[in-house]
Write a protein that holds these residues in place. Structure first.
Motif, PDB file in Angstrom:
ATOM      1  N   ASP A  68       0.826  -1.215   0.000  1.00  0.00           N
ATOM      2  CA  ASP A  68       0.000   0.000   0.000  1.00  0.00           C
ATOM      3  C   ASP A  68       0.857   1.261   0.000  1.00  0.00           C
ATOM      4  O   ASP A  68       0.539   2.236  -0.690  1.00  0.00           O
ATOM      5  CB  ASP A  68      -0.946   0.013   1.203  1.00  0.00           C
ATOM      6  N   LEU A  69       1.945   1.251   0.770  1.00  0.00           N
ATOM      7  CA  LEU A  69       2.845   2.414   0.805  1.00  0.00           C
ATOM      8  C   LEU A  69       3.493   2.639  -0.556  1.00  0.00           C
ATOM      9  O   LEU A  69       3.593   3.781  -1.025  1.00  0.00           O
ATOM     10  CB  LEU A  69       3.916   2.230   1.882  1.00  0.00           C
ATOM     11  N   ILE A  70       3.915   1.567  -1.201  1.00  0.00           N
ATOM     12  CA  ILE A  70       4.540   1.700  -2.526  1.00  0.00           C
ATOM     13  C   ILE A  70       3.532   2.242  -3.532  1.00  0.00           C
ATOM     14  O   ILE A  70       3.847   3.139  -4.331  1.00  0.00           O
ATOM     15  CB  ILE A  70       5.135   0.357  -2.987  1.00  0.00           C
ATOM     16  N   LEU A  71       2.319   1.725  -3.509  1.00  0.00           N
ATOM     17  CA  LEU A  71       1.282   2.224  -4.414  1.00  0.00           C
ATOM     18  C   LEU A  71       0.991   3.704  -4.166  1.00  0.00           C
ATOM     19  O   LEU A  71       0.881   4.491  -5.117  1.00  0.00           O
ATOM     20  CB  LEU A  71      -0.010   1.415  -4.252  1.00  0.00           C
ATOM     21  N   ALA A  72       0.864   4.075  -2.908  1.00  0.00           N
ATOM     22  CA  ALA A  72       0.557   5.465  -2.579  1.00  0.00           C
ATOM     23  C   ALA A  72       1.681   6.398  -3.035  1.00  0.00           C
ATOM     24  O   ALA A  72       1.425   7.462  -3.620  1.00  0.00           O
ATOM     25  CB  ALA A  72       0.314   5.620  -1.080  1.00  0.00           C
ATOM     26  N   ALA A  73       2.921   6.003  -2.789  1.00  0.00           N
ATOM     27  CA  ALA A  73       4.053   6.837  -3.199  1.00  0.00           C
ATOM     28  C   ALA A  73       4.143   6.930  -4.722  1.00  0.00           C
ATOM     29  O   ALA A  73       4.416   8.001  -5.278  1.00  0.00           O
ATOM     30  CB  ALA A  73       5.351   6.286  -2.619  1.00  0.00           C
ATOM     31  N   THR A  74       3.899   5.819  -5.405  1.00  0.00           N
ATOM     32  CA  THR A  74       3.951   5.818  -6.872  1.00  0.00           C
ATOM     33  C   THR A  74       2.865   6.707  -7.451  1.00  0.00           C
ATOM     34  O   THR A  74       3.124   7.513  -8.357  1.00  0.00           O
ATOM     35  CB  THR A  74       3.823   4.381  -7.410  1.00  0.00           C
ATOM     36  N   ASN A  75       1.655   6.588  -6.943  1.00  0.00           N
ATOM     37  CA  ASN A  75       0.553   7.417  -7.444  1.00  0.00           C
ATOM     38  C   ASN A  75       0.814   8.899  -7.189  1.00  0.00           C
ATOM     39  O   ASN A  75       0.549   9.738  -8.062  1.00  0.00           O
ATOM     40  CB  ASN A  75      -0.773   6.983  -6.824  1.00  0.00           C
ATOM     41  N   GLU A  76       1.351   9.224  -6.025  1.00  0.00           N
ATOM     42  CA  GLU A  76       1.652  10.632  -5.717  1.00  0.00           C
ATOM     43  C   GLU A  76       2.761  11.155  -6.625  1.00  0.00           C
ATOM     44  O   GLU A  76       2.692  12.274  -7.128  1.00  0.00           O
ATOM     45  CB  GLU A  76       2.045  10.787  -4.246  1.00  0.00           C
ATOM     46  N   ALA A  77       3.788  10.345  -6.868  1.00  0.00           N
ATOM     47  CA  ALA A  77       4.874  10.763  -7.763  1.00  0.00           C
ATOM     48  C   ALA A  77       4.345  10.974  -9.175  1.00  0.00           C
ATOM     49  O   ALA A  77       4.736  11.932  -9.857  1.00  0.00           O
ATOM     50  CB  ALA A  77       5.997   9.726  -7.756  1.00  0.00           C
ATOM     51  N   MET A  78       3.443  10.124  -9.628  1.00  0.00           N
ATOM     52  CA  MET A  78       2.853  10.288 -10.963  1.00  0.00           C
ATOM     53  C   MET A  78       2.035  11.573 -11.050  1.00  0.00           C
ATOM     54  O   MET A  78       2.088  12.270 -12.067  1.00  0.00           O
ATOM     55  CB  MET A  78       1.981   9.082 -11.325  1.00  0.00           C
ATOM     56  N   ARG A  79       1.297  11.883  -9.995  1.00  0.00           N
ATOM     57  CA  ARG A  79       0.538  13.148  -9.987  1.00  0.00           C
ATOM     58  C   ARG A  79       1.481  14.342 -10.050  1.00  0.00           C
ATOM     59  O   ARG A  79       1.250  15.298 -10.794  1.00  0.00           O
ATOM     60  CB  ARG A  79      -0.344  13.243  -8.743  1.00  0.00           C
ATOM     61  N   LYS A  80       2.562  14.279  -9.281  1.00  0.00           N
ATOM     62  CA  LYS A  80       3.524  15.377  -9.261  1.00  0.00           C
ATOM     63  C   LYS A  80       4.188  15.566 -10.621  1.00  0.00           C
ATOM     64  O   LYS A  80       4.366  16.688 -11.079  1.00  0.00           O
ATOM     65  CB  LYS A  80       4.596  15.137  -8.200  1.00  0.00           C
ATOM     66  N   VAL A  81       4.577  14.459 -11.259  1.00  0.00           N
ATOM     67  CA  VAL A  81       5.250  14.583 -12.547  1.00  0.00           C
ATOM     68  C   VAL A  81       4.269  15.096 -13.604  1.00  0.00           C
ATOM     69  O   VAL A  81       4.641  15.880 -14.481  1.00  0.00           O
ATOM     70  CB  VAL A  81       5.953  13.277 -12.975  1.00  0.00           C
ATOM     71  N   GLN A  82       3.018  14.695 -13.529  1.00  0.00           N
ATOM     72  CA  GLN A  82       2.029  15.208 -14.482  1.00  0.00           C
ATOM     73  C   GLN A  82       1.827  16.703 -14.293  1.00  0.00           C
ATOM     74  O   GLN A  82       1.721  17.448 -15.270  1.00  0.00           O
ATOM     75  CB  GLN A  82       0.697  14.464 -14.355  1.00  0.00           C
ATOM     76  N   ASP A  83       1.805  17.164 -13.046  1.00  0.00           N
ATOM     77  CA  ASP A  83       1.704  18.599 -12.779  1.00  0.00           C
ATOM     78  C   ASP A  83       2.908  19.344 -13.353  1.00  0.00           C
ATOM     79  O   ASP A  83       2.769  20.415 -13.940  1.00  0.00           O
ATOM     80  CB  ASP A  83       1.597  18.871 -11.277  1.00  0.00           C
ATOM     81  N   MET A  84       4.113  18.754 -13.200  1.00  0.00           N
ATOM     82  CA  MET A  84       5.320  19.370 -13.728  1.00  0.00           C
ATOM     83  C   MET A  84       5.243  19.469 -15.254  1.00  0.00           C
ATOM     84  O   MET A  84       5.530  20.511 -15.841  1.00  0.00           O
ATOM     85  CB  MET A  84       6.550  18.567 -13.318  1.00  0.00           C
ATOM     86  N   VAL A  85       4.836  18.377 -15.898  1.00  0.00           N
ATOM     87  CA  VAL A  85       4.729  18.364 -17.360  1.00  0.00           C
ATOM     88  C   VAL A  85       3.685  19.382 -17.823  1.00  0.00           C
ATOM     89  O   VAL A  85       3.928  20.155 -18.754  1.00  0.00           O
ATOM     90  CB  VAL A  85       4.390  16.942 -17.863  1.00  0.00           C
ATOM     91  N   ASP A  86       2.532  19.409 -17.157  1.00  0.00           N
ATOM     92  CA  ASP A  86       1.477  20.358 -17.530  1.00  0.00           C
ATOM     93  C   ASP A  86       1.960  21.794 -17.414  1.00  0.00           C
ATOM     94  O   ASP A  86       1.689  22.627 -18.283  1.00  0.00           O
ATOM     95  CB  ASP A  86       0.235  20.162 -16.662  1.00  0.00           C
ATOM     96  N   LYS A  87       2.683  22.083 -16.347  1.00  0.00           N
ATOM     97  CA  LYS A  87       3.191  23.447 -16.136  1.00  0.00           C
ATOM     98  C   LYS A  87       4.174  23.829 -17.235  1.00  0.00           C
ATOM     99  O   LYS A  87       4.084  24.911 -17.808  1.00  0.00           O
ATOM    100  CB  LYS A  87       3.856  23.544 -14.764  1.00  0.00           C
ATOM    101  N   LYS A  88       5.105  22.939 -17.536  1.00  0.00           N
ATOM    102  CA  LYS A  88       6.100  23.247 -18.567  1.00  0.00           C
ATOM    103  C   LYS A  88       5.466  23.339 -19.955  1.00  0.00           C
ATOM    104  O   LYS A  88       5.834  24.193 -20.750  1.00  0.00           O
ATOM    105  CB  LYS A  88       7.219  22.227 -18.531  1.00  0.00           C
ATOM    106  N   MET A  89       4.513  22.472 -20.236  1.00  0.00           N
ATOM    107  CA  MET A  89       3.833  22.543 -21.523  1.00  0.00           C
ATOM    108  C   MET A  89       3.009  23.825 -21.617  1.00  0.00           C
ATOM    109  O   MET A  89       2.908  24.429 -22.680  1.00  0.00           O
ATOM    110  CB  MET A  89       2.951  21.321 -21.743  1.00  0.00           C
ATOM    111  N   GLY A  90       2.407  24.244 -20.512  1.00  0.00           N
ATOM    112  CA  GLY A  90       1.652  25.491 -20.491  1.00  0.00           C
ATOM    113  C   GLY A  90       2.533  26.682 -20.818  1.00  0.00           C
ATOM    114  O   GLY A  90       2.107  27.621 -21.487  1.00  0.00           O
ATOM    115  N   GLN A  91       3.781  26.634 -20.346  1.00  0.00           N
ATOM    116  CA  GLN A  91       4.721  27.714 -20.668  1.00  0.00           C
ATOM    117  C   GLN A  91       5.029  27.720 -22.162  1.00  0.00           C
ATOM    118  O   GLN A  91       5.137  28.776 -22.779  1.00  0.00           O
ATOM    119  CB  GLN A  91       6.021  27.536 -19.876  1.00  0.00           C
ATOM    120  N   LEU A  92       5.140  26.541 -22.739  1.00  0.00           N
ATOM    121  CA  LEU A  92       5.463  26.427 -24.159  1.00  0.00           C
ATOM    122  C   LEU A  92       4.294  26.844 -25.036  1.00  0.00           C
ATOM    123  O   LEU A  92       4.471  27.530 -26.039  1.00  0.00           O
ATOM    124  CB  LEU A  92       5.871  24.991 -24.494  1.00  0.00           C
TER     125      LEU A  92
END
Length: 102
Positions: A68-92
C-alpha cells in the motif's frame, strides 16, 4: 494568414516541444509516504526510476502495508510529474490546452 508563416511557427513549436521532451526525461520528482519510509522517484517521461524503502518498513508479517505504501508513493509521484509536465507545456503553449501533446 500567411501559410508559410503558419508552417514556420508550427515547425518552431515542434522543435521546442522536442527539446522540452528531452529535458523532461532528465527531470525527476520524488514522493514519500509513511513518514518517509517509502520514496518513489519518477522522471518526466512518467517512468518510475527509483524506489527507496527504509528497512523498518519491511515486515514479513505485513507485506500488504508495504504494498500500500509503494502504491501510494507511486501514485503521488505520478501526480507530481504530471503537474510538472502540464506546467512546462503550459509555458510552451502559452496556456493553451492542446490534447494529446503529452
Amino acid at each position: 494568414m500567411d501559410m508559410k508563416k503558419m508552417m514556420k511557427q508550427a515547425q518552431q513549436m515542434q522543435s521546442k516541444m522536442s527539446k522540452m521532451q528531452e529535458q523532461l526525461a532528465d527531470e525527476t520528482v520524488d514522493a514519500s509516504v509513511g513518514g518517509g519510509v517509502v520514496t518513489v522517484t519518477v522522471n518526466g517521461k512518467q517512468e518510475v526510476v527509483d524506489i527507496d524503502i527504509e528497512p523498518d518498513a519491511v515486515d514479513p508479517d505485513d507485506a500488504e502495508m508495504l504494498e500500500d505504501l509503494i502504491l501510494a508513493a507511486t501514485n503521488e509521484a505520478m501526480r507530481k510529474v504530471q503537474d510538472m509536465v502540464d506546467k512546462k507545456m503550459g509555458q510552451l503553449t502559452g496556456g493553451m490546452n492542446i490534447p494529446g501533446m503529452f
